[in-house]
Write an enzyme that holds these catalytic residues in place. Structure first.
Site, short mmCIF file in Angstrom:
data_model
loop_
_atom_site.label_atom_id
_atom_site.label_comp_id
_atom_site.label_asym_id
_atom_site.label_seq_id
_atom_site.Cartn_x
_atom_site.Cartn_y
_atom_site.Cartn_z
N ASP A 228 3.86 11.40 -5.38
CA ASP A 228 3.80 10.46 -6.38
C ASP A 228 2.90 9.39 -5.86
OD1 ASP A 228 5.32 9.63 -8.90
OD2 ASP A 228 5.94 8.15 -7.56
N GLU A 277 1.68 22.10 10.65
CA GLU A 277 2.51 22.59 11.92
C GLU A 277 3.09 23.93 11.27
OE1 GLU A 277 3.80 18.26 13.39
OE2 GLU A 277 5.40 19.63 12.31
#
Length: 570
Positions: A228, A277
């Protein structure tokens, strides 16, 4: 005889969980949780409600769901005022309910994207409570933007910056500690509502805490994040603060004091390291209202978030030249960034596109605000034309290379609820503009599922009232009905998945032609007549190749009706 073309729907292709590029041409369905489905009948949609409709979403043919905020919140801004980034609002469920929903979505072959709101927390967040209880200059206040006011007694805001929701972007606090306890004190920045204090992204603690948040949800199986107000995190807070009387005018070189600063990409480079990751890497898409192509593509770099919304089609009139220019520009932008393009017509922040298209051509943003204030009566809309154009535009868009973002209820052909009672409105824009701008509640009215049930099958008495005309748009009234908007979306999404090709297209129509005609690399063609009069079909458009139409088409067709789209299989 005229009829809706509705061939046998192709079978869904098998989904590959570990496909790292799943997002590049995904059809993503936005869920505004409070308005989707209410499982416990308290009037608020909830996570168990989402889980209960996974079968519906799978049948619709989407690839992923995107959930607007479901975090603990006072709902000062519809959930975008977050109290705790790593929990579920008790009114919407529990973390266990979230896990159940994710498991059900994955079992159905759907990815899950969640909203993350990094520009601001709520004023009920633990950090902000600590800031108010601490002295000016303290580490607790350094997580936000606290400043001394101007004027002899600091009685004036530190700058002229306005809030997106109206009024100033600064609120003064009453000090609670020290010699000045009980007196007016510093001011804090909030680009949105006063209940949404802006976080200070120069603070390493803020950056690391959001890394923890990303890992928290990724560890729970989330496949991606919608970010956002991604363009607002980095700010120039050096004194004296620069003037910015309008939030709509941005500098195009990365030096704007509030938006789209170059430093924001250092923040997102850190996010990308966290997202990478995981195997496959978690996806992310930036909500960045940046009008400059050369700036917007930076958010979509593979070293950053990887994808960014473009809202160009959402803001464009229903016009062949506008659509063609936007598509060409956005595809070039995507190629330059290494991302895929994104396409969207409706979301939780804008008037639904059938209503926009129903209004007279040339209706601008100011006129749209007036239309809402007039209860949707002036300018006078033409609903039939609006839905016809919306269906044609959506079918044109679903054929394009890139990601398609759909907003809940658009598959039902829902219009904006423009005549909500004034005492039902909750959007902070309504209150902060002194009741001059109605805001976004009209696109957030809870969905109609079953015309024969109380509250149209949503659940309890909805938090925003549903109009009587919702019944005709309910799922039960369209399910299995040839030519219904719901069945059009189901057919289109099924064919889209089957006919996907490389992320490019070739224009087959001449520039300036009201009939837009493009071909994807595998031979799939899309034709849209943006004019109001029928247009001759190209010689290549044999009847046997037409698999889908946005509206009634004669069989065998000699022309394509006005404001209609056709799909041609290879």
């Amino acid at each position: 005889m005229d009829r809706q073309l509705s061939p046998t729907r192709p079978a869904a292709e098998p989904e590959t969980r570990n496909n790292a590029d799943w997002w590049r041409q995904a059809a993503v369905y936005q869920i505004y949780p409070r308005s989707f489905a209410d499982a416990n009948h308290d009037g608020l949609g909830d996570l168990p409600g989402v889980t209960s409709r996974i079968g519906y979403l799978k049948e619709l043919g989407i690839d992923a769901i995107w959930l607007s905020p479901f975090y603990p919140s006072a709902l000062a801004d519809g959930g975008y005022d977050v109290d705790d980034y790593r929990n579920v609002d008790a009114r919407l469920g529990t973390l266990a309910d979230f896990d159940t929903m994710v498991a059900a979505a994955h079992e159905a072959g759907l990815k899950v994207i969640v909203d993350v709101v990094p520009n601001h927390s709520s004023n009920r967040h633990r950090w902000f409570s600590e800031a108010l209880a601490s002295a000016p200059g303290s580490p607790e206040r350094a997580r936000y933007h606290f400043h001394e006011g101007l004027g002899e007694q600091g009685e004036l805001p530190p700058s002229d910056w306005p809030s997106h929701f109206g009024g100033p972007a600064w609120t003064r606090v009453t000090e609670s500690t020290g010699a000045n306890a009980g007196d007016p004190g510093q001011w804090y920045l909030h680009l949105f509502a006063s209940e949404q204090p802006d976080l200070n992204w120069e603070n390493p603690e803020v950056r690391e805490d959001f890394h923890t948040t990303l890992r928290f949800w990724a560890d729970r199986g989330v496949d991606g994040f919608r970010v956002d107000v991604a363009h607002a995190l980095a700010k120039d807070m050096s004194l004296p603060l620069r003037s910015k009387p309008s939030l709509q005018i941005l500098l195009d070189d990365g030096t704007d004091p509030l938006f789209d600063r170059d430093e924001v990409h250092e923040i997102f480079a850190g996010w990308r390291q966290v997202l990478n990751e995981y195997d496959p890497p978690r996806a992310a898409v930036a909500e960045a209202w940046v009008p400059f192509t050369h700036r917007r593509l930076k958010y979509a770099q593979p070293t950053g978030l990887g994808q960014a919304f473009n809202f160009d089609l959402l803001q464009a009139p229903f016009d062949a030249g506008e659509f063609r220019g936007i598509v060409a520009s956005c595809l070039a932008e995507a190629a330059a960034s290494g991302a895929s393009s994104t396409w969207v017509f409706s979301n939780h922040d804008v008037i639904r596109h059938p209503s926009r298209y129903a209004l007279p051509d040339g209706t601008d943003a100011q006129a749209l605000d007036a239309w809402l204030l007039n209860g949707g009566t002036h300018p006078q809309p033409d609903p039939a034309r609006g839905l016809r154009r919306a269906r044609a535009a959506t079918l044109f868009m679903l054929g394009l290379p890139g990601s398609a973002y759909l907003y809940q209820g658009e598959e039902l052909g829902l219009f904006e609820v423009a005549d909500l009672p004034l005492d039902a409105l909750e959007d902070p824009t309504w209150f902060r503009t002194g009741n001059r701008i109605k805001g976004r509640d009209g696109c957030r009215v809870p969905l109609p599922w079953d015309a024969g049930q109380e509250n149209h099958g949503f659940g309890g008495t909805p938090w925003l009232p549903q109009p009587a005309w919702f019944a005709a748009h309910a799922v039960t009234e369209q399910d299995g009905v040839p030519g219904s908007t719901l069945e059009l979306y189901r057919d289109a999404l099924a064919w889209r998945r089957k006919l996907q090709a490389a992320e490019s297209l070739e224009w087959l129509s001449a520039s300036g032609d009201p009939l837009l005609h493009y071909r994807r690399p595998n031979g799939w063609e899309v034709l849209t007549n943006f004019g109001t009069e029928p247009a001759p079909l190209p010689v290549s458009a044999e009847a046997s190749r037409i698999v889908l139409a946005s509206g009634p088409v004669a069989r065998p067709p000699q022309q394509i009706p006005g404001e209609t789209t056709l799909w041609l299989a290879p």
